[in-house]
Design an enzyme around this catalytic site. Sequence first.
Site, PDB file in Angstrom:
ATOM      1  N   GLU A 144       0.841  -1.208   0.000  1.00 47.45           N
ATOM      2  CA  GLU A 144       0.000   0.000   0.000  1.00 47.45           C
ATOM      3  C   GLU A 144       0.868   1.247   0.000  1.00 47.45           C
ATOM      4  O   GLU A 144       2.050   1.186   0.315  1.00 47.45           O
ATOM      5  CB  GLU A 144      -0.865   0.038   1.276  1.00 47.45           C
ATOM      6  CG  GLU A 144      -1.851  -1.081   1.356  1.00 47.45           C
ATOM      7  CD  GLU A 144      -2.482  -1.181   2.741  1.00 47.45           C
ATOM      8  OE1 GLU A 144      -2.384  -0.222   3.532  1.00 47.45           O
ATOM      9  OE2 GLU A 144      -3.066  -2.229   3.016  1.00 47.45           O
ATOM     10  N   LYS A 176       1.957   4.706   1.735  1.00 48.14           N
ATOM     11  CA  LYS A 176       1.947   5.258   3.093  1.00 48.14           C
ATOM     12  C   LYS A 176       1.555   6.725   2.980  1.00 48.14           C
ATOM     13  O   LYS A 176       2.343   7.570   2.555  1.00 48.14           O
ATOM     14  CB  LYS A 176       3.325   5.108   3.740  1.00 48.14           C
ATOM     15  CG  LYS A 176       3.309   5.485   5.205  1.00 48.14           C
ATOM     16  CD  LYS A 176       4.603   5.084   5.890  1.00 48.14           C
ATOM     17  CE  LYS A 176       4.528   5.334   7.383  1.00 48.14           C
ATOM     18  NZ  LYS A 176       4.318   6.715   7.756  1.00 48.14           N
ATOM     19  N   ASP A 202       0.714  10.437   3.839  1.00 43.67           N
ATOM     20  CA  ASP A 202       1.279  11.361   4.823  1.00 43.67           C
ATOM     21  C   ASP A 202       0.174  12.260   5.379  1.00 43.67           C
ATOM     22  O   ASP A 202       0.012  13.398   4.957  1.00 43.67           O
ATOM     23  CB  ASP A 202       2.388  12.185   4.170  1.00 43.67           C
ATOM     24  CG  ASP A 202       3.311  12.792   5.209  1.00 43.67           C
ATOM     25  OD1 ASP A 202       3.130  12.501   6.405  1.00 43.67           O
ATOM     26  OD2 ASP A 202       4.211  13.552   4.815  1.00 43.67           O
ATOM     27  N   TYR A 228      -7.259   2.084   5.788  1.00 41.82           N
ATOM     28  CA  TYR A 228      -6.173   1.137   5.538  1.00 41.82           C
ATOM     29  C   TYR A 228      -6.168  -0.075   6.464  1.00 41.82           C
ATOM     30  O   TYR A 228      -5.300  -0.919   6.376  1.00 41.82           O
ATOM     31  CB  TYR A 228      -4.806   1.819   5.558  1.00 41.82           C
ATOM     32  CG  TYR A 228      -4.444   2.543   6.852  1.00 41.82           C
ATOM     33  CD1 TYR A 228      -4.379   1.883   8.067  1.00 41.82           C
ATOM     34  CD2 TYR A 228      -4.147   3.904   6.832  1.00 41.82           C
ATOM     35  CE1 TYR A 228      -4.044   2.534   9.231  1.00 41.82           C
ATOM     36  CE2 TYR A 228      -3.801   4.580   7.984  1.00 41.82           C
ATOM     37  CZ  TYR A 228      -3.751   3.884   9.188  1.00 41.82           C
ATOM     38  OH  TYR A 228      -3.420   4.536  10.345  1.00 41.82           O
ATOM     39  N   LYS A 238       2.360  -5.356   4.071  1.00 37.64           N
ATOM     40  CA  LYS A 238       1.692  -6.069   5.167  1.00 37.64           C
ATOM     41  C   LYS A 238       1.477  -7.529   4.790  1.00 37.64           C
ATOM     42  O   LYS A 238       1.206  -7.824   3.625  1.00 37.64           O
ATOM     43  CB  LYS A 238       0.297  -5.445   5.429  1.00 37.64           C
ATOM     44  CG  LYS A 238       0.326  -3.992   5.819  1.00 37.64           C
ATOM     45  CD  LYS A 238      -1.083  -3.396   5.880  1.00 37.64           C
ATOM     46  CE  LYS A 238      -1.007  -1.919   6.266  1.00 37.64           C
ATOM     47  NZ  LYS A 238      -2.289  -1.225   6.184  1.00 37.64           N
ATOM     48  N   LYS A 252      10.290   3.640   3.951  1.00 39.70           N
ATOM     49  CA  LYS A 252      10.291   5.111   3.884  1.00 39.70           C
ATOM     50  C   LYS A 252      11.100   5.590   2.678  1.00 39.70           C
ATOM     51  O   LYS A 252      12.200   5.108   2.433  1.00 39.70           O
ATOM     52  CB  LYS A 252      10.902   5.680   5.180  1.00 39.70           C
ATOM     53  CG  LYS A 252      10.077   5.415   6.422  1.00 39.70           C
ATOM     54  CD  LYS A 252       8.836   6.285   6.526  1.00 39.70           C
ATOM     55  CE  LYS A 252       9.135   7.668   6.994  1.00 39.70           C
ATOM     56  NZ  LYS A 252       8.823   7.986   8.362  1.00 39.70           N
ATOM     57  N   CYS A 300      25.477  45.197  -9.329  1.00 36.27           N
ATOM     58  CA  CYS A 300      25.649  43.893  -9.971  1.00 36.27           C
ATOM     59  C   CYS A 300      26.973  43.265  -9.525  1.00 36.27           C
ATOM     60  O   CYS A 300      28.018  43.925  -9.618  1.00 36.27           O
ATOM     61  CB  CYS A 300      25.625  44.076 -11.481  1.00 36.27           C
ATOM     62  SG  CYS A 300      26.106  42.592 -12.376  1.00 36.27           S
ATOM     63  N   CYS A 359      29.374  43.285 -12.910  1.00 36.57           N
ATOM     64  CA  CYS A 359      29.911  44.482 -13.574  1.00 36.57           C
ATOM     65  C   CYS A 359      29.860  45.730 -12.696  1.00 36.57           C
ATOM     66  O   CYS A 359      30.385  46.773 -13.081  1.00 36.57           O
ATOM     67  CB  CYS A 359      29.150  44.738 -14.870  1.00 36.57           C
ATOM     68  SG  CYS A 359      27.448  45.268 -14.595  1.00 36.57           S
ATOM     69  N   CYS A 419      20.059  43.882 -13.645  1.00 38.09           N
ATOM     70  CA  CYS A 419      21.256  44.625 -14.020  1.00 38.09           C
ATOM     71  C   CYS A 419      20.962  45.127 -15.432  1.00 38.09           C
ATOM     72  O   CYS A 419      20.708  44.320 -16.331  1.00 38.09           O
ATOM     73  CB  CYS A 419      22.474  43.701 -14.016  1.00 38.09           C
ATOM     74  SG  CYS A 419      23.879  44.430 -14.887  1.00 38.09           S
ATOM     75  N   CYS A 454      27.288  43.887 -19.404  1.00 38.93           N
ATOM     76  CA  CYS A 454      27.645  43.119 -18.202  1.00 38.93           C
ATOM     77  C   CYS A 454      28.177  41.744 -18.623  1.00 38.93           C
ATOM     78  O   CYS A 454      27.495  41.005 -19.339  1.00 38.93           O
ATOM     79  CB  CYS A 454      26.417  42.968 -17.321  1.00 38.93           C
ATOM     80  SG  CYS A 454      26.635  41.795 -15.990  1.00 38.93           S
TER      81      CYS A 454
HETATM   82  S1  IVH Z   1      -1.042   0.477   8.843  1.00 38.01           S
HETATM   83  C1  IVH Z   1      -0.466  -1.248  13.053  1.00 38.01           C
HETATM   84  N1  IVH Z   1      -1.168   1.505   6.462  1.00 38.01           N
HETATM   85  O1  IVH Z   1       1.628   5.487   9.142  1.00 38.01           O
HETATM   86  C2  IVH Z   1      -0.299  -0.626  11.746  1.00 38.01           C
HETATM   87  N2  IVH Z   1      -0.509   2.937   8.222  1.00 38.01           N
HETATM   88  O2  IVH Z   1       3.898   4.805  11.330  1.00 38.01           O
HETATM   89  C3  IVH Z   1      -1.254   0.392  11.479  1.00 38.01           C
HETATM   90  N3  IVH Z   1      -0.095   5.239   7.569  1.00 38.01           N
HETATM   91  O3  IVH Z   1       0.192   5.617  12.289  1.00 38.01           O
HETATM   92  C4  IVH Z   1      -0.863   1.267  10.383  1.00 38.01           C
HETATM   93  N4  IVH Z   1      -0.569   4.993   5.431  1.00 38.01           N
HETATM   94  O4  IVH Z   1      -1.052   6.814  10.433  1.00 38.01           O
HETATM   95  C5  IVH Z   1      -0.879   1.742   7.742  1.00 38.01           C
HETATM   96  N5  IVH Z   1      -1.380   2.273   4.288  1.00 38.01           N
HETATM   97  C6  IVH Z   1      -1.099   2.510   5.563  1.00 38.01           C
HETATM   98  C7  IVH Z   1      -0.721   3.783   6.035  1.00 38.01           C
HETATM   99  C8  IVH Z   1      -0.414   3.950   7.381  1.00 38.01           C
HETATM  100  C9  IVH Z   1      -0.207   5.845   6.372  1.00 38.01           C
HETATM  101  C10 IVH Z   1       0.336   5.909   8.802  1.00 38.01           C
HETATM  102  C11 IVH Z   1      -0.522   5.612   9.991  1.00 38.01           C
HETATM  103  C12 IVH Z   1       0.397   5.069  11.041  1.00 38.01           C
HETATM  104  C13 IVH Z   1       1.750   5.448  10.530  1.00 38.01           C
HETATM  105  C14 IVH Z   1       2.729   4.361  10.882  1.00 38.01           C
END
Ligand code: IVH
Length: 730
Positions: free
Chosen positions: A124, A126, A128, A238, A309, A333, A427, A430, A445, A450
């Site tokens: 998946e 992640k 932000d 998620y 996962k 990350k 400048c 020059c 300038c 120049c």
């Molecule tokens: S699973 C026990 N899936 O990342 C695991 N987390 O450091 C539960 N996050 O606190 C998290 N995208 O806020 C999971 N596809 C994703 C995610 C995700 C973002 C965030 C979430 C969590 C942090 C983990």
Amino acid sequence: MTGGASGLGDADELRRADELRALVSYHNDRYHRLDDPEIPDADFDALVRELRDLEAAQTQPVSADRDHRPADLPVGAAPSTLFTPVVHPVPMMSLDNAFGPDELRAWGDRLSRLVTGPAVLACELKIDGLALSLTYERGRLVQAATRGDGTTGEDVTANVATIDAIPAELGGASSGTPDLLEVRGEVYLSLGSFRALNERQAAAGLKTFANPRNAAAGSLRQKDPAVTAGRELSFWAYQVGEVRSDHGRVPDVLTRTHSGALAWLAERGLPVNPELRTVSSLDEALAFCRHWEEHRHDLDYEIDGAVVKVDALALQARLGATTHAPRWAIAYKFPPEERSTSLLDIRVSIGRTGRATPFAVLAPVVVGGSTVSLATLHNADQVRAKDVRPGDTVVVRKAGDVIPEVVRPVADRTHRTRTPWEFPKTCPSCGAPLVRLAGESDTFCTNLDCPAQRVARIAHFASRSAMDIEGLGEQRVELLVGRGLLADVADLYTFTAATFEGIGGFADVSIANLLAAIDASRTRPLHRLLVGLGIRHLGPAGSSALARALGSLEAIAGAEEDELAAIEGVGPVIASSIVAWFASPVNRAVTDRLAGAGLTLTEPGWSGPSGPGGGAPGVDGHTAGDPGAPPAPALHGRSVVVTGTLPGMTREDAEAAILARGGKSPGSVSARTWAVVAGEAPGAAKISRAAALGIPVVDAEGFAELLATGELPERAEGAVPTTAPLTPDP
Ligand code: IVH
């Protein structure tokens, strides 16, 4: 744990560990409680990592993650008094991080020691944003809570009720819905909503948000739900948390696989991210992570990594968790795009039009995948607005192919004691006065002699997008200008081997190559020469429009301002700049000498004026139709995106050819794109987006056909992308 730091060596290390704990605690509070972090996430991760290394001998592991702290620190954010605390029946854990492929493989190795046989993995994005737990009772949303410190969060139900993306009632058959269902996911702000919000904040004189994550957190944790309602928050589910049914059964789908459970949530109206893939090997999971590392900017929301996962829920249960994170999942990350570093100095560089651009000289820092030691500050207003001062620690951002930029200073007490930076009055090249006209954001300038401008002008003329003189880069131009051998672009065509006698840095072969490259540039079409002349505001698109409409340099130089302004793609600003440029005797002397040197001052294939009231643009031999009316150009109004290298043609040539046939050639693929032309090494993002949108992709041969006929070659219909999707959809 200060008393228990038995793994630490000497007093210095003990002191540093204490310092780090205080820093981690401080920044944790700024991030979680105040939604106003001072330092980039990557800097925070680096602090935690350093502390973890110092504590390596401790039995209690320290995680490198924003969401949980070393064991001895006050954990996470204390619930705010604004909201009622909510104790999570099942703690909201965090994830362990893998920084790079090796750490992901190490996780995979640990997994394979614990699991017999291959495990299906769900991959998946992640997101932000910030974690949210939603509780549905008999299909109705009854509570929404933030993660807080993982054990206790904040009740934000009233605010979440205003988020359109989160259903108040689950759809689908109510018979299969468990009595209690907890859904976990991430609240986020799309980039579009984030920009719009910041624009509104700025217009109202309010504080703008540093990034979409802070903006989402700040928008959710509002006392007044009406404020949240105006913020366009989004959500991706998620994970399924607690599930209970006092009467009846919990649907099997919720107890078998993670991916199946998410699909079930999607059927009931919860947003589930469409990029989820199930794979059967760690290599495929790594390919998913790498793909999104490269394509993260194709999305309209920010991601900071990927999450892998174990898909089977029974296996997840067997694997269990450590004190802070499950063993069945890992966050991969991405390299940080923001880091902090020291701002050593601010200087200005002079461009070909004389524009003075301030730039930052930085202590080198690895950011966005490369080492950055210079970054732009755009203009005087930006330096003032950002209030960065030499000596500050600043946040530097390098995202994708974008030029590195200084974002803001890291707030610290010493910042105010430094003198604000002032734009230089003269400048640096020059010594002429730098001038800022009223109502303009840029400073110039104005001395045409120049040396810095001269170098930039000639280097621009020789660049790939203009006359494409290979071997004549900025350094060589600087050398030749410095020696007094090169005063303007027309001088290039007077060069002979003798010009280079006694100059270091030019071997015989490279002199011959350079002379040949200069000679070859004589045949460049008019639109490329126009780009090369560096007329202010006139870029490649305007140059093509001009060349297409008027066909020769002579006609352009002699045209009235109104006539130029009426050309589609030119307009009044460019028109006035062109007239001013040709009014200069110095410039006219240069074009006269270029004509004398035998340059092509016309647009090949031009067959008469175009545009309203004119004839057709030069559509090589394609003039069928009513002889009284101008025939429609072959690509009339069609949008053709070019990516990769085409044999014997630069990107600009290809785009000019499209424009010459009445088409458009934007830089990115969208639903409005008619076709994508893919040369050698095409941009994977463009190809995959074309595939996703079902847009035909043609090769160089197909492009030639398309230019000649305006039709798509048959084989391009329903074309398959050259890069296959990573894994089949689950
Ligand atoms: S699973 C026990 N899936 O990342 C695991 N987390 O450091 C539960 N996050 O606190 C998290 N995208 O806020 C999971 N596809 C994703 C995610 C995700 C973002 C965030 C979430 C969590 C942090 C983990």
